[in-house]
Design a protein around this motif. Sequence first.
Motif, PDB file in Angstrom:
ATOM      1  N   SER A 135     -16.134  -8.071  13.013  1.00  0.00           N
ATOM      2  CA  SER A 135     -16.399  -8.987  14.172  1.00  0.00           C
ATOM      3  C   SER A 135     -17.952  -9.352  13.991  1.00  0.00           C
ATOM      4  N   TYR A 171      -1.593 -16.771  13.678  1.00  0.00           N
ATOM      5  CA  TYR A 171      -2.557 -15.775  13.363  1.00  0.00           C
ATOM      6  C   TYR A 171      -3.463 -15.114  14.318  1.00  0.00           C
ATOM      7  N   LYS A 178     -12.524 -14.391  18.029  1.00  0.00           N
ATOM      8  CA  LYS A 178     -12.216 -14.449  16.711  1.00  0.00           C
ATOM      9  C   LYS A 178     -12.831 -13.360  15.958  1.00  0.00           C
ATOM     10  N   VAL A 179     -12.014 -12.791  15.230  1.00  0.00           N
ATOM     11  CA  VAL A 179     -12.282 -11.562  14.097  1.00  0.00           C
ATOM     12  C   VAL A 179     -11.655 -12.087  12.758  1.00  0.00           C
ATOM     13  N   ARG A 180     -12.330 -11.361  11.644  1.00  0.00           N
ATOM     14  CA  ARG A 180     -12.037 -11.329  10.486  1.00  0.00           C
ATOM     15  C   ARG A 180     -11.228 -10.423   9.792  1.00  0.00           C
ATOM     16  N   GLN A 192      -8.372 -12.451   2.892  1.00  0.00           N
ATOM     17  CA  GLN A 192      -9.004 -12.428   4.233  1.00  0.00           C
ATOM     18  C   GLN A 192      -8.749 -13.689   4.921  1.00  0.00           C
ATOM     19  N   ARG A 193      -8.640 -13.431   6.447  1.00  0.00           N
ATOM     20  CA  ARG A 193      -8.456 -14.710   7.074  1.00  0.00           C
ATOM     21  C   ARG A 193      -9.051 -14.525   8.548  1.00  0.00           C
ATOM     22  N   ASN A 194      -9.215 -15.423   9.234  1.00  0.00           N
ATOM     23  CA  ASN A 194      -9.828 -15.291  10.682  1.00  0.00           C
ATOM     24  C   ASN A 194      -8.467 -15.183  11.538  1.00  0.00           C
ATOM     25  N   THR A 237      -7.210 -14.663  15.820  1.00  0.00           N
ATOM     26  CA  THR A 237      -7.660 -14.602  17.388  1.00  0.00           C
ATOM     27  C   THR A 237      -7.118 -13.379  17.846  1.00  0.00           C
TER      28      THR A 237
END
Length: 402
Positions: A106, A143, A162-164, A182-184, A186
């Motif tokens: 985050s 996602y 949002k977090v990665r 990796q990806r963002n 919610t």
Amino acid sequence: MFRPVSLYIGLRYLRGRSGDRFSRFVSYMSTAGITIGVLSLVTVMSVMNGFESQLKGRILGVLPQAIVGDVSGKTALTEQPPQFITSLPHVIESVPIVSSEAVLQSPAQLTAGQLVGIEGDADEPLRQFMLSGSVDSLQQGKYRIIIGHTLARKLKVNQGDKVRLMVTSASQYSPLGRIPSQRNFTVSGIFNTGSDVDAQLMVTNIEDAGRLLRMNKEQVSGWRLYLDDPFAVSTLAAMPLEEGWAWQDWRAQRGELFQAVKMEKNMMGLMLGLIVGVAAFNIISALIMVVMEKQSEVAILKTQGMTKQQVMALFVVQGASSGVVGAVFGGLLGVLLSNNLNLILQAMGASLYAYGGQLPVLIEYGQVLLVVGLAVCLSIVATLYPSYRAASVKPAEALRYE
């Protein structure tokens, strides 16, 4: 009415005479000691059982209890699980799952944990622990991710932030070198199990997790097994699987915790069992004093035809009666105290949990019967030596000076 002479006289001796006050006092103290010991043992074991059951429900109910998958880490997804999985004992249900270690980032913090991809069925155990959001929000391609309240507090995120999410096991090459997949995501929900799972578990849709791990739509990590008893994994892990399949279960992550709980329960049982043992062997002191007082009476009984075995039975009845009464009353009072323990603590103003929580109590009546039975057996064993001494009295020597 016919009554065995040993039982009749033994119960008469148990009541005693006014001149036997000290021996009766010792006998009563032995009974009280056994009662307190059994009461304490039943109460403490019930509380420990409650804690263990609570841990099983909150930790092993949410974490995958067991996963069977291909040794490569990518298992072909089929409509039904393989026959050898459904035929395993203790298995209630088998569902596909994607699981991996992951890193969640985050703007404020970064932490590692366990990523689990689920289908979000109606009987998903996570539903009963949701604080905000819903498991139904984990829709394919959206996602979205659900995390524990401890993890959310650590990352300083709330629902909608949002977090990665990064997975090192599915890294790829780039001009800058090897980087993790990796990806963002919610944050669509926050759960609270009341355990350390809240600081580690991350849950998302199974297909979204599969894409992050670079699996195609026909691949998953394995089949998640729901068991009627999570502790049955030790037996199931020893059973042979088909070639090319691997077994993993909750012991790899939480085995030490439950082993520590089991050891603590055993040690508490041992220490409180020693109280029962000391009280039971106090019967020896009381009976030896009674034997010394009753030598002349025993000699008279033997001259009237009472056998050595009957004399032994007489004092076994007297001594064991204290143990039986103490064990039975201790068991009953222990069950009564355990059932009303939270009410008693509330009346005393002893608040152990915030927000109106309660001390977990689970009474296993088979365990209570075992404790009472062992206390009775210990009491009987404690009477054998004094009873043998009484039976060995020689009438001529005992009555010589009478």
